[in-house]
Enzyme design. Structure first.
Site, PDB file in Angstrom:
ATOM      1  N   HIS A  28       3.524  -3.868  -5.850  1.00 34.72           N
ATOM      2  CA  HIS A  28       2.498  -2.894  -6.252  1.00 34.72           C
ATOM      3  C   HIS A  28       2.833  -1.496  -5.738  1.00 34.72           C
ATOM      4  O   HIS A  28       2.856  -0.529  -6.499  1.00 34.72           O
ATOM      5  CB  HIS A  28       1.142  -3.352  -5.702  1.00 34.72           C
ATOM      6  CG  HIS A  28       0.009  -2.430  -6.020  1.00 34.72           C
ATOM      7  ND1 HIS A  28      -0.916  -2.700  -7.002  1.00 34.72           N
ATOM      8  CD2 HIS A  28      -0.368  -1.236  -5.484  1.00 34.72           C
ATOM      9  CE1 HIS A  28      -1.796  -1.719  -7.064  1.00 34.72           C
ATOM     10  NE2 HIS A  28      -1.492  -0.820  -6.147  1.00 34.72           N
ATOM     11  N   GLU A  29       3.110  -1.389  -4.443  1.00 35.10           N
ATOM     12  CA  GLU A  29       3.396  -0.077  -3.865  1.00 35.10           C
ATOM     13  C   GLU A  29       4.758   0.449  -4.318  1.00 35.10           C
ATOM     14  O   GLU A  29       4.929   1.648  -4.543  1.00 35.10           O
ATOM     15  CB  GLU A  29       3.328  -0.146  -2.335  1.00 35.10           C
ATOM     16  CG  GLU A  29       1.965  -0.552  -1.785  1.00 35.10           C
ATOM     17  CD  GLU A  29       0.843   0.373  -2.230  1.00 35.10           C
ATOM     18  OE1 GLU A  29       1.110   1.559  -2.503  1.00 35.10           O
ATOM     19  OE2 GLU A  29      -0.306  -0.094  -2.323  1.00 35.10           O
ATOM     20  N   HIS A  32       4.358   2.121  -7.698  1.00 40.37           N
ATOM     21  CA  HIS A  32       3.848   3.493  -7.553  1.00 40.37           C
ATOM     22  C   HIS A  32       4.998   4.448  -7.220  1.00 40.37           C
ATOM     23  O   HIS A  32       5.166   5.497  -7.854  1.00 40.37           O
ATOM     24  CB  HIS A  32       2.827   3.567  -6.413  1.00 40.37           C
ATOM     25  CG  HIS A  32       1.482   3.003  -6.735  1.00 40.37           C
ATOM     26  ND1 HIS A  32       0.802   3.272  -7.896  1.00 40.37           N
ATOM     27  CD2 HIS A  32       0.664   2.195  -6.002  1.00 40.37           C
ATOM     28  CE1 HIS A  32      -0.372   2.656  -7.884  1.00 40.37           C
ATOM     29  NE2 HIS A  32      -0.472   1.990  -6.748  1.00 40.37           N
TER      30      HIS A  32
END
Length: 203
Positions: A28-29, A32
């Site tokens: 997820h990170e 980003h």
């Protein structure tokens, strides 16, 4: 209820859930950071966040909350909106929950196509469930979550108001109380999305 209680009652389940969380939060990170970097913002790279190394993404306090409370967070990826523009911020923000949705769909597809194995099925269902939770939860238009920043990119005037709220000292506590009070409808939404994922891939 945190993961510590699961460790005491079912150590194998604890390991599976813990690894699923580490994998899912890391991807997820990373998503980003990767999208922001590709769109021209080198801020995530300068902080060493364009990596799949979990150590770079896990937050100590957020990890402790997951262990003892059952809810936590990873370390937010720093981005510079001036390097990305309105739509760049939207895509960099949306990349996180979208990556979790992709993982959930892949797990559902594997469940539907691979020969049945009890352990493998448990692992895939766990990873699928964790990623659906992360995707749905982060897409909620609530301050401090990705959904609010996506909404702020679509409606800049609202985005400024949300940013002002997030800057307040007790914004985190207010948001956590709201999420707790709204846990039932949020849980129902997560269940619907999980059923949609399984139906979509024919699992």
């Amino acid at each position: 209820m945190g993961l510590i209680s699961l460790l005491q009652s079912n150590p194998l389940a604890f390991v599976i859930v813990a690894l699923a969380l580490v994998l899912s939060l890391t991807v997820h990170e990373f998503a980003h950071a990767y999208v922001a970097d590709r769109l021209g913002d080198r801020t995530p790279r300068s902080y060493g966040r364009v990596t799949l190394n979990p150590v770079k993404h896990l937050d100590p306090i957020g990890t402790l909350l997951i262990l003892f409370v059952g809810f936590g967070f990873a370390r937010p990826v720093p981005i510079n909106p001036r390097n990305l523009g309105r739509w760049g911020v939207l895509w960099a923000t949306a990349a996180g929950p979208l990556s979790n949705l992709v993982i959930a769909l892949v797990c559902g597809l594997l469940l539907a196509t691979l020969p049945f194995s009890p352990i493998l099925s448990v692992v895939l269902i766990t990873v699928l469930s964790v990623n659906v939770v992360l995707a749905v939860f982060n897409l909620l238009p609530i301050p401090l979550l990705d959904g609010s920043r996506i909404l702020g990119s679509l409606v800049p005037s609202l985005g400024r108001s949300l940013a002002q709220f997030e800057a307040q000292p007790f914004s985190f506590v207010i948001v956590m109380v709201f999420i707790y009070l709204a846990s039932a409808p949020i849980g129902q939404l997560i269940g619907r999305v999980q059923r949609w994922v399984l139906t979509t891939v024919g699992a």
